[in-house]
Design an enzyme around this catalytic site. Sequence first.
Site, short mmCIF file in Angstrom:
data_model
loop_
_atom_site.label_atom_id
_atom_site.label_comp_id
_atom_site.label_asym_id
_atom_site.label_seq_id
_atom_site.Cartn_x
_atom_site.Cartn_y
_atom_site.Cartn_z
N HIS A 18 0.84 -1.21 0.00
CA HIS A 18 0.00 0.00 0.00
C HIS A 18 0.88 1.26 0.00
O HIS A 18 0.61 2.21 -0.73
CB HIS A 18 -0.89 0.05 1.26
N LYS A 42 -15.72 -8.75 5.09
CA LYS A 42 -15.03 -9.68 5.97
C LYS A 42 -14.79 -9.03 7.34
O LYS A 42 -14.70 -7.81 7.44
CB LYS A 42 -13.71 -10.09 5.32
N ARG A 91 -1.80 -6.05 -8.24
CA ARG A 91 -0.66 -6.93 -7.95
C ARG A 91 -0.51 -7.94 -9.07
O ARG A 91 0.19 -7.74 -10.02
CB ARG A 91 -0.88 -7.64 -6.61
N SER A 129 -2.63 -7.93 2.68
CA SER A 129 -2.94 -7.88 4.11
C SER A 129 -3.39 -9.25 4.59
O SER A 129 -3.00 -9.71 5.66
CB SER A 129 -4.05 -6.86 4.37
#
Length: 160
Positions: A18, A42, A91, A129
């Site tokens: 990030h 989540k 990514r 993460s």
Amino acid sequence: MRSLAIYPGSFDPVTYGHIDIIKRALRLTEYLIVAVASNIEKMPMFSLKERIFMLRQATKGLKGVTVDSFNGLAVDYVKAKSASVMIRGLRMISDFEYEFQMALTNRKLSPKIETIFMMPSEEYSYVSSKLIKEAASLGADISSFVPEFVQKAVRRKLKK
Ligand code: ADP
């Protein structure tokens, strides 16, 4: 006119990936608001307050960056800030489908807002993460993926 872009996400917790995207985005815009989503599907490891606190710490030295939170749709937040650019990170190919779908949905909802995708440095291109939380819970050293204070915070959470 001063340029402003919004970088929305969960940031649960902030990683070097990030931070890399934030630094790259600052090459394109004078001001960047990192917007932490309060309503994420989540169950997060960190509360909204904790996620904001860690992001502020991680971006302390970066000129033009502010950290804020939002509830609801990211595009509505972008509009409320009178901005027209949203930053997202890409990514792997695996991110592509979801991000593409979301960008097109957002475009339909708000045609005037553009999403800009940025690629991180190779060394962070696989950092997420979710993965660092899993790895830490299995005892892995996550110091190459997150700042030290984040690593400590993750460890504290896992002890609870
Ligand atoms: P989400 O918003 O999907 O919950 P995150 O908060 O983890 O995801 O990430 C916010 C944005 O940053 C997303 O666009 C995500 O693809 C991107 N991102 C996360 N980690 C990285 C990384 N290591 N490199 C580049 N982009 C990343």
